[in-house]
Design a protein around this motif. Structure first.
Motif, PDB file in Angstrom:
ATOM      1  N   LEU A   1      39.425  39.023  49.956  1.00  0.00           N
ATOM      2  CA  LEU A   1      40.091  39.303  48.609  1.00  0.00           C
ATOM      3  C   LEU A   1      38.985  39.667  47.616  1.00  0.00           C
TER       4      LEU A   1
ATOM      5  N   LYS B   1      37.594  40.442  44.391  1.00  0.00           N
ATOM      6  CA  LYS B   1      37.857  40.105  42.970  1.00  0.00           C
ATOM      7  C   LYS B   1      36.896  40.432  41.961  1.00  0.00           C
TER       8      LYS B   1
ATOM      9  N   ALA C   1      42.610  37.381  39.984  1.00  0.00           N
ATOM     10  CA  ALA C   1      43.078  36.746  41.165  1.00  0.00           C
ATOM     11  C   ALA C   1      43.898  35.428  40.680  1.00  0.00           C
TER      12      ALA C   1
ATOM     13  N   ARG D   1      45.600  33.481  48.096  1.00  0.00           N
ATOM     14  CA  ARG D   1      44.304  33.060  48.002  1.00  0.00           C
ATOM     15  C   ARG D   1      43.643  31.989  48.978  1.00  0.00           C
TER      16      ARG D   1
ATOM     17  N   CYS E   1      42.785  33.949  52.365  1.00  0.00           N
ATOM     18  CA  CYS E   1      41.607  35.051  52.389  1.00  0.00           C
ATOM     19  C   CYS E   1      40.067  34.524  51.905  1.00  0.00           C
TER      20      CYS E   1
ATOM     21  N   GLN F   1      37.230  35.167  50.006  1.00  0.00           N
ATOM     22  CA  GLN F   1      37.367  35.625  48.570  1.00  0.00           C
ATOM     23  C   GLN F   1      35.928  36.017  48.219  1.00  0.00           C
TER      24      GLN F   1
END
Length: 346
Positions: free
Chosen positions: A27, A29, A174, A182, A185, A187
């Motif tokens: 992810l 972000k 996010a 979330r 993943c 991040q």
């Protein structure tokens, strides 16, 4: 396809070292306008490349790189809203493609969301063997635009992913994603360049007044480039010309001028303007519209401070509504009439 941006080199090295990821989903972000989408594309291209070059970057010469550049790689699948797909032929930064003209008739009916059917179409791609049993990559951008049904459909795939599948989710917000997505993943916080790096890059792009553009863009360099040289640069100029001089402000005329500009962007312009009005009145400082300081000084002295604070908060709701307006022109007329009333303009 452009290379990664200078401010992304460190995160690229950390992420591509040994090509080992914590799980099957990343992810990415961070703030809009910093190059997350192009970074994700470059990462996918590199992972699919048959002979990565120095720093694990795609060689650009192998068959896989050729397929990728032609948007025909059998092991790469991209998901984004229909409204962004309208601009997908361009290699320009998609993070700010909503800055481009978004009100044309061909785009009015295009969805701003990623729907459940788009996620369901991933099923065959995810669960069937990839070309030459290689890695398969799904890029979802912007991930926060998935509606609830789409998000839940994706969650099922993230919970039980097959081998050799990597999900790349790119998001500006996010917090709007399901916590369960979330949590599945790895991040990655994508960096915002420091002012010196951003200004150097804007100068390379031949932006005439990079300091002003960067401040107006909230210090996101790609957004600054579009403010200065994008399709809506002229409309932005007209917005500034009228919004800073209430005696010249004609809400109906300005609404007509801007009705084909993406409404979310127009609301954001007004949010930043009102922030500077309140900030100058309370602290003597501004953040975004540095070139309009004299106008902000004059307006802030006579405005109703509590009223402006309330109006600024109401713009948060308008921002949400801007994605689904019944009539763009009426939406903007209401917005500018309320602003004019706040400043006592007729």
């Amino acid at each position: 396809m452009a290379d990664i941006y200078s401010w992304q080199h460190d995160i690229w090295q950390r992420l591509t070292h040994n090509r080992q990821f914590q799980g099957h989903a990343l992810l990415l972000k961070g703030k809009k306008g910093t190059g997350k989408y192009e970074f994700a594309r470059q990462l996918a291209k590199s992972l699919l490349c048959a002979a990565p070059a120095a720093e694990q970057k795609a060689c650009g010469a192998c068959l896989s790189c050729g397929w990728f550049e032609q948007s025909s790689h059998p092991n790469f699948y991209q998901v984004m809203p229909e409204a962004l797909l309208a601009n997908s032929n361009s290699s320009a930064e998609k993070e700010d493609s909503e800055e481009k003209s978004g009100g044309a008739a061909s785009k009015k009916s295009a969805s701003q969301q990623i729907g459940v059917e788009q996620i369901r179409k991933l099923t065959d791609f995810v669960y069937m063997s990839g070309h030459q049993n290689g890695l398969k990559i799904i890029l979802i951008y912007p991930a926060e635009t998935m509606n609830s049904a789409a998000a839940n459909a994706l969650l099922k795939k993230l919970e039980e992913p097959p081998e050799q599948v990597l999900f790349l989710l790119v998001t500006h917000q996010a917090q709007r994603l399901l916590p369960t997505i979330r949590s599945r993943c790895q991040q990655i916080a994508m960096p915002l360049p420091d002012a010196a790096a951003a200004l150097a890059w804007l100068k390379q792009q031949e932006v005439s007044d990079p300091e002003v553009s960067l401040a107006a863009a909230g210090f996101s360099p790609l957004t600054a480039l579009l403010l200065a040289k994008g399709e809506n640069a002229a409309q932005y100029g007209q917005f500034i010309e009228q919004i800073g001089h209430p005696n010249r402000l004609d809400p109906l005329s300005l609404a007509e001028t801007l009705q084909q500009t993406n409404l979310s962007i127009v609301v954001n312009w007004l949010q930043k303007w009102c922030y500077d009005l309140v900030s100058y009145r309370t602290s003597g400082k501004i953040r975004y519209y540095v070139k309009q300081l004299p106008a902000i000084q004059a307006l802030s002295q006579h405005m109703d401070l509590p009223g402006c604070v309330t109006f600024t908060r109401e713009l948060n709701t308008k921002q949400q509504l801007s994605h689904h307006p019944l009539n763009p022109r009426l939406f903007l007329e209401e917005l500018f009439i309320a602003y004019a009333a706040l400043l006592g303009s007729k």
